[in-house]
Design a protein around this motif. Structure first.
Motif, PDB file in Angstrom:
ATOM      1  N   GLU A   1     -11.516   8.001  -4.347  1.00 34.16           N
ATOM      2  CA  GLU A   1     -13.345   9.404  -4.337  1.00 34.16           C
ATOM      3  C   GLU A   1     -13.198   9.393  -5.799  1.00 34.16           C
ATOM      4  OE1 GLU A   1     -13.637   9.952  -1.548  1.00 34.16           O
ATOM      5  OE2 GLU A   1     -11.444   9.607  -0.056  1.00 34.16           O
ATOM      6  N   LYS A   2     -14.697   9.648  -5.577  1.00 31.87           N
ATOM      7  CA  LYS A   2     -15.491   9.723  -7.034  1.00 31.87           C
ATOM      8  C   LYS A   2     -15.995  11.160  -6.117  1.00 31.87           C
ATOM      9  CE  LYS A   2     -16.190   8.413 -10.862  1.00 31.87           C
ATOM     10  NZ  LYS A   2     -15.766   8.125 -12.149  1.00 31.87           N
ATOM     11  N   GLY A   3     -16.370  11.848  -7.277  1.00 38.59           N
ATOM     12  CA  GLY A   3     -16.921  13.379  -7.241  1.00 38.59           C
ATOM     13  C   GLY A   3     -17.619  13.040  -5.670  1.00 38.59           C
ATOM     14  N   LYS A   4     -16.601  13.739  -5.110  1.00 40.49           N
ATOM     15  CA  LYS A   4     -17.072  14.027  -3.411  1.00 40.49           C
ATOM     16  C   LYS A   4     -16.222  15.209  -2.825  1.00 40.49           C
ATOM     17  CE  LYS A   4     -15.996  12.504   1.225  1.00 40.49           C
ATOM     18  NZ  LYS A   4     -14.926  10.830   1.775  1.00 40.49           N
ATOM     19  N   TYR A   5     -17.664  15.661  -2.134  1.00 43.17           N
ATOM     20  CA  TYR A   5     -17.371  17.219  -1.399  1.00 43.17           C
ATOM     21  C   TYR A   5     -16.197  17.268  -0.406  1.00 43.17           C
ATOM     22  CZ  TYR A   5     -17.891  21.630   0.011  1.00 43.17           C
ATOM     23  OH  TYR A   5     -17.823  23.143   0.765  1.00 43.17           O
ATOM     24  N   PHE A   6     -15.296  18.106  -1.072  1.00 42.61           N
ATOM     25  CA  PHE A   6     -14.167  18.441  -0.004  1.00 42.61           C
ATOM     26  C   PHE A   6     -14.114  20.178   0.076  1.00 42.61           C
ATOM     27  CE2 PHE A   6     -12.936  14.387  -0.668  1.00 42.61           C
ATOM     28  CZ  PHE A   6     -12.292  13.551   0.331  1.00 42.61           C
ATOM     29  N   THR A   7     -13.698  20.284   1.906  1.00 40.46           N
ATOM     30  CA  THR A   7     -13.889  21.461   2.504  1.00 40.46           C
ATOM     31  C   THR A   7     -12.411  21.987   2.153  1.00 40.46           C
ATOM     32  OG1 THR A   7     -13.013  20.676   4.583  1.00 40.46           O
ATOM     33  CG2 THR A   7     -15.378  21.711   4.567  1.00 40.46           C
ATOM     34  N   LYS A   8     -11.664  22.965   2.182  1.00 44.15           N
ATOM     35  CA  LYS A   8     -10.390  22.947   2.021  1.00 44.15           C
ATOM     36  C   LYS A   8      -9.307  22.883   2.958  1.00 44.15           C
ATOM     37  CE  LYS A   8      -7.495  27.441   2.441  1.00 44.15           C
ATOM     38  NZ  LYS A   8      -7.913  29.478   2.701  1.00 44.15           N
ATOM     39  N   GLY A   9      -8.618  22.352   2.482  1.00 48.68           N
ATOM     40  CA  GLY A   9      -7.804  21.879   3.830  1.00 48.68           C
ATOM     41  C   GLY A   9      -6.294  20.723   3.012  1.00 48.68           C
ATOM     42  N   ASN A  10      -5.369  19.590   3.974  1.00 48.14           N
ATOM     43  CA  ASN A  10      -5.072  18.841   3.117  1.00 48.14           C
ATOM     44  C   ASN A  10      -5.669  17.692   4.004  1.00 48.14           C
ATOM     45  OD1 ASN A  10      -2.363  20.958   2.462  1.00 48.14           O
ATOM     46  ND2 ASN A  10      -2.443  20.940   4.968  1.00 48.14           N
ATOM     47  N   TYR A  11      -5.487  16.745   2.868  1.00 47.38           N
ATOM     48  CA  TYR A  11      -6.019  15.175   3.124  1.00 47.38           C
ATOM     49  C   TYR A  11      -4.934  14.349   2.466  1.00 47.38           C
ATOM     50  CZ  TYR A  11     -10.398  17.785   3.175  1.00 47.38           C
ATOM     51  OH  TYR A  11     -11.900  18.447   3.995  1.00 47.38           O
TER      52      TYR A  11
ATOM     53  N   SER B   1       0.833  -1.393   0.273  1.00 45.47           N
ATOM     54  CA  SER B   1      -0.083  -0.032  -0.120  1.00 45.47           C
ATOM     55  C   SER B   1       0.679   1.055  -0.242  1.00 45.47           C
ATOM     56  CB  SER B   1      -0.666  -0.167   1.310  1.00 45.47           C
ATOM     57  OG  SER B   1      -0.379  -0.001   2.373  1.00 45.47           O
ATOM     58  N   THR B   2       0.310   2.024  -0.342  1.00 47.44           N
ATOM     59  CA  THR B   2       0.709   3.399  -0.298  1.00 47.44           C
ATOM     60  C   THR B   2      -0.271   5.089  -0.064  1.00 47.44           C
ATOM     61  OG1 THR B   2       2.078   5.058  -2.191  1.00 47.44           O
ATOM     62  CG2 THR B   2       0.563   3.665  -2.623  1.00 47.44           C
ATOM     63  N   LYS B   3       0.943   5.194   0.441  1.00 48.24           N
ATOM     64  CA  LYS B   3      -0.288   7.124   1.098  1.00 48.24           C
ATOM     65  C   LYS B   3      -0.610   8.206  -0.165  1.00 48.24           C
ATOM     66  CE  LYS B   3      -0.567   5.518   5.560  1.00 48.24           C
ATOM     67  NZ  LYS B   3      -0.308   5.960   7.317  1.00 48.24           N
ATOM     68  N   ILE B   4      -1.708   8.640  -0.338  1.00 42.65           N
ATOM     69  CA  ILE B   4      -1.316  10.082  -1.227  1.00 42.65           C
ATOM     70  C   ILE B   4      -1.894  11.115  -1.017  1.00 42.65           C
ATOM     71  CG2 ILE B   4      -1.979  10.763  -3.571  1.00 42.65           C
ATOM     72  CD1 ILE B   4      -2.683   7.670  -4.030  1.00 42.65           C
ATOM     73  N   SER B   5      -1.388  12.210  -0.618  1.00 35.66           N
ATOM     74  CA  SER B   5      -1.834  13.578   0.026  1.00 35.66           C
ATOM     75  C   SER B   5      -2.405  14.813  -1.207  1.00 35.66           C
ATOM     76  CB  SER B   5      -0.256  14.254   1.015  1.00 35.66           C
ATOM     77  OG  SER B   5       0.271  13.970   0.582  1.00 35.66           O
ATOM     78  N   PHE B   6      -3.028  15.523  -0.554  1.00 33.00           N
ATOM     79  CA  PHE B   6      -3.152  16.353  -2.008  1.00 33.00           C
ATOM     80  C   PHE B   6      -3.829  18.094  -0.982  1.00 33.00           C
ATOM     81  CE2 PHE B   6      -6.687  13.760  -1.535  1.00 33.00           C
ATOM     82  CZ  PHE B   6      -7.944  14.573  -0.908  1.00 33.00           C
ATOM     83  N   GLU B   7      -3.746  18.735  -1.218  1.00 37.76           N
ATOM     84  CA  GLU B   7      -3.661  20.133  -0.624  1.00 37.76           C
ATOM     85  C   GLU B   7      -5.490  20.746  -2.008  1.00 37.76           C
ATOM     86  OE1 GLU B   7      -1.470  24.066   0.669  1.00 37.76           O
ATOM     87  OE2 GLU B   7      -0.794  22.240   0.657  1.00 37.76           O
ATOM     88  N   LEU B   8      -6.356  21.405  -1.485  1.00 39.49           N
ATOM     89  CA  LEU B   8      -7.115  22.340  -1.446  1.00 39.49           C
ATOM     90  C   LEU B   8      -7.179  23.926  -0.710  1.00 39.49           C
ATOM     91  CD1 LEU B   8     -10.015  19.056  -1.722  1.00 39.49           C
ATOM     92  CD2 LEU B   8      -8.262  19.944  -3.374  1.00 39.49           C
ATOM     93  N   PRO B   9      -6.787  24.712  -1.914  1.00 36.32           N
ATOM     94  CA  PRO B   9      -7.288  26.054  -1.756  1.00 36.32           C
ATOM     95  C   PRO B   9      -8.331  26.425  -1.374  1.00 36.32           C
ATOM     96  CG  PRO B   9      -6.531  26.210  -3.527  1.00 36.32           C
ATOM     97  CD  PRO B   9      -7.194  24.489  -3.287  1.00 36.32           C
ATOM     98  N   LEU B  10      -9.656  25.382  -1.809  1.00 41.19           N
ATOM     99  CA  LEU B  10     -10.679  25.836  -1.827  1.00 41.19           C
ATOM    100  C   LEU B  10     -11.641  24.553  -1.438  1.00 41.19           C
ATOM    101  CD1 LEU B  10     -10.780  28.027  -5.384  1.00 41.19           C
ATOM    102  CD2 LEU B  10     -11.445  28.975  -2.707  1.00 41.19           C
ATOM    103  N   ASN B  11     -12.741  24.484  -1.150  1.00 42.70           N
ATOM    104  CA  ASN B  11     -13.925  24.111  -0.993  1.00 42.70           C
ATOM    105  C   ASN B  11     -14.167  23.408  -2.408  1.00 42.70           C
ATOM    106  OD1 ASN B  11     -13.825  24.699   1.658  1.00 42.70           O
ATOM    107  ND2 ASN B  11     -15.940  26.032   1.482  1.00 42.70           N
TER     108      ASN B  11
END
Length: 646
Positions: free
Chosen positions: A598-608, A569-579
């Motif tokens: 993830e498929k068409g999922k709503y994320f708020t601003k932040g790191n995931y 397994s591996t971890k994938i991180s991403f950052e969103l400046p907006l919702n």
């Protein structure tokens, strides 16, 4: 107060802060370039569209002459924040030899889906239609429809029906309009055609036949439903240049004020019924009128349609370009109810402001474009005019009374712009010559840093209409800048001076100009290389700066997975400046989807961070090999390469 923000594009921008007059160099992204975005940008035109993708927000559309020509769309995402949402493909890769100069939005096929419309030289008017999915911001990678250069005359043109227009269309236009000009329920495109062969010059009204879909023209086509059929007697010897639909006499039907480049020439045609255009009689003495007989002027980017006196009869205002006696002045065409709108003469053309655009010395300079507004919200309408420093944005405000009298207008400078950048002259590195036994001789050479260039910020060209663009209850206009250079030259000189000593022991230095020579030459990046700025109203009469944030694709970050190579397994991180609504999908080297994390999922601003366990959508472990992870956000796609090793 008024607030300014500046869009500066050198490569890509990350959380960029913009200030009035502040030197700002965006970071150059080389580690994670984004093919969907652009680097340098050069603005020719700007336009505010009326929420053509139906997400409740208007769009800022701009034309770009870098990267061989493109157009781009931005949208507000909260107070004082803009986000890039779409770019067209590179246009000149098609073989076009000139980039778009102006842009409009509309719905030419009447299907309820908004369109971005602009001319591409050598091809036609491109129509990019929204895909109909609210929130997608997708207008396609290819046009949904094309108005071809050899578009044919329609049935309303009688014996010409089915024949291609003579000499093809013109695509280097600075002014065209999209609207339902004849009020038949369908929008038309109204455009000038100013060609080398004078006999083929014309003004045309073009409409759609059938409809199209996102990136799919189907069986749609276009036709010319009305034409002015050029004659020297109507045009007054000038070339077709501007089109200005307006209800001049308040009867509910549009006239079109046509503007030819020949001493400010204007003339009027009238729409009556569908596909019908009434021209002035050829044998009349008032079929056209030269407004600026003291100089050959033109409204270079078009005039402004307005109703400043709220009498129901619209006026057309012409800000004049040209180094002539009337260059920089503002003229107006005005009619009253009951007037013969086909009559163009001195009874309907008026100078309402002398010297709208002025230089630092008070000399008149060219004006560019104009829009109706009440930007300072003092209850008095004005025409905003763009120009160069110190007249970047000037308001010609109507104070009431007779709208035809220049005494009823006031000139107000809303924004001067920034002063020319001139490096200061400084003395450096004094060199003293001495003789063989160490005594000082009578000459000294100094290095003097001196700029050989005087550089400005360009000029404001096609001002957009005033609108509360970001929803903060304050009106804004966007200011596209042209003639902004990338760099300027600074040379360092060595100049020889002689020290003269007099009998009373006084001394003075005298420059020996013959001995001056260039020591070095360097290029310096223009600290005022901005493309678009905005002017926002708060308190009438004041101007102030405010930081703006521009969200670009570089601000959406997809980091490399860890570990890599990996097993199991591996971890994938991403950052969103907006919702945002996002998808995170794994593909194999053939482009086949392997796993939807993830498929068409709503994320708020932040790191995931999301973990992939090396299994596909069916829960089966995938074999060793190279895989790709895509972060999909609207038109934006970010991708990383992963290596599964067992």
């Amino acid at each position: 107060m008024f607030k300014i923000f500046t869009l500066l594009f050198i490569f890509s921008i990350s959380n960029a802060q913009f200030h009035i007059g502040a030197k700002f160099i965006p970071k150059k992204s080389t580690t994670k370039p984004d093919s969907a975005y652009f680097g340098d940008i050069g603005i020719r035109g700007a336009w505010i569209s009326n929420d053509i993708d139906k997400d409740g927000k208007p769009e800022l559309l701009i034309t770009d002459y870098t990267k061989r020509g493109r157009v781009h769309a931005f949208q507000a995402v909260g107070n004082d924040t803009l986000e890039w949402i779409w770019s067209s493909p590179i246009l000149n890769s098609l073989g076009a030899n000139s980039t778009p100069r102006t842009i409009r939005s509309g719905d030419l096929d009447g299907d309820g889906k908004g369109e971005i419309i602009f001319p591409v030289n050598g091809y036609g008017f491109f129509v990019y239609e929204w895909d109909g999915v609210i929130g997608s911001h997708k207008f396609g990678n290819k046009p949904s429809a094309l108005i071809p250069k050899n578009v044919q005359y329609g049935p309303s043109m009688g014996s010409l029906s089915g024949i291609a227009n003579e000499g093809n269309l013109q695509f280097t236009v600075e002014n065209f309009e999209v609207m339902d000009v004849d009020k038949d329920g369908a929008q038309e495109l109204i455009t000038p055609k100013n060609l080398t062969a004078v006999a083929n010059d014309d003004y045309l009204i073009i409409s759609a036949v059938g409809s199209w879909d996102f990136e799919e023209p189907g069986f749609s086509s276009f036709q010319i439903e009305a034409s002015t059929r050029r004659t020297i007697a109507i045009y007054g010897g000038g070339g077709p240049y501007g089109v200005h639909p307006a209800d001049l006499n308040g009867d509910g039907k549009n006239e079109i004020v046509f503007h030819n480049w020949n001493f400010g020439n204007y003339w009027v045609a009238k729409t009556t019924n569908a596909d019908t255009l009434i021209l002035p009689p050829i044998d009349s003495t008032w079929r056209y009128f030269y407004q600026t007989i003291n100089g050959d002027n033109v409204a270079l980017f078009g005039g402004a349609v307005a109703d400043l006196d709220n009498d129901g009869n619209q006026e057309v205002y012409f800000p004049w370009y040209g180094a002539t006696a009337e260059g920089g002045d503002l003229f107006m065409v005005d009619y009253k109810s009951g007037d013969n709108v086909l009559q163009a003469d001195s009874n309907h053309s008026f100078k309402v402001m002398e010297g709208v655009s002025l230089s630092t010395s008070g000399a008149k300079i060219s004006s560019f474009y104009g829009v109706e507004s009440d930007l300072d919200r003092n209850g008095k309408k004005e025409i905003l005019v763009g120009s160069a420093y110190p007249s970047n944005v000037v308001a010609v405000e109507f104070n009431g009374g007779d709208i035809r009298l220049a005494s009823n207008y006031t000139r107000k400078v809303f924004y001067t712009g920034e002063n020319n950048y001139v490096p200061s002259m400084t003395f450096k590195d004094s060199i003293v010559y001495r003789d063989s036994i160490g005594l000082k001789k009578d000459t000294t050479v100094f290095k003097i840093k001196d700029s050989t260039s005087v550089l400005g910020e360009g000029f404001v060209s096609k001002i957009t209409k005033p609108i509360d663009f970001d929803g903060d209850t304050k009106l804004e206009v966007f200011l596209p800048y042209q003639s902004v250079v990338d760099t300027f030259t600074v040379r360092t000189y060595q100049r020889k001076y002689t020290w003269l000593k007099y009998k009373n022991d006084t001394v003075k230095w005298v420059q020996d100009s013959i001995k001056s020579f260039t020591d070095s030459t360097i290029k310096i990046s223009n600290p005022k290389k901005w493309g678009v700025r905005s002017l926002e109203t708060d308190i009438a009469g004041s101007v102030d700066g405010k930081d703006r944030v521009i969200i670009t694709p570089d601000d959406f970050i997809l980091n490399n997975n860890y570990p890599n190579p990996f097993n199991p397994s591996t971890k994938i991180s991403f950052e969103l400046p907006l919702n945002k609504i996002i998808s995170l999908i794994i593909f194999d080297v053939t482009g086949k989807e392997i796993r939807s994390l993830e498929k068409g999922k709503y994320f708020t601003k932040g790191n995931y961070t999301v973990e992939w366990n090396g299994k596909n959508n069916s829960g089966k472990t995938v074999p060793s090999g190279i895989y790709f992870c895509q972060l999909q956000i609207g038109n934006l796609v970010k991708s990383i390469k992963m290596n599964l090793v067992k």
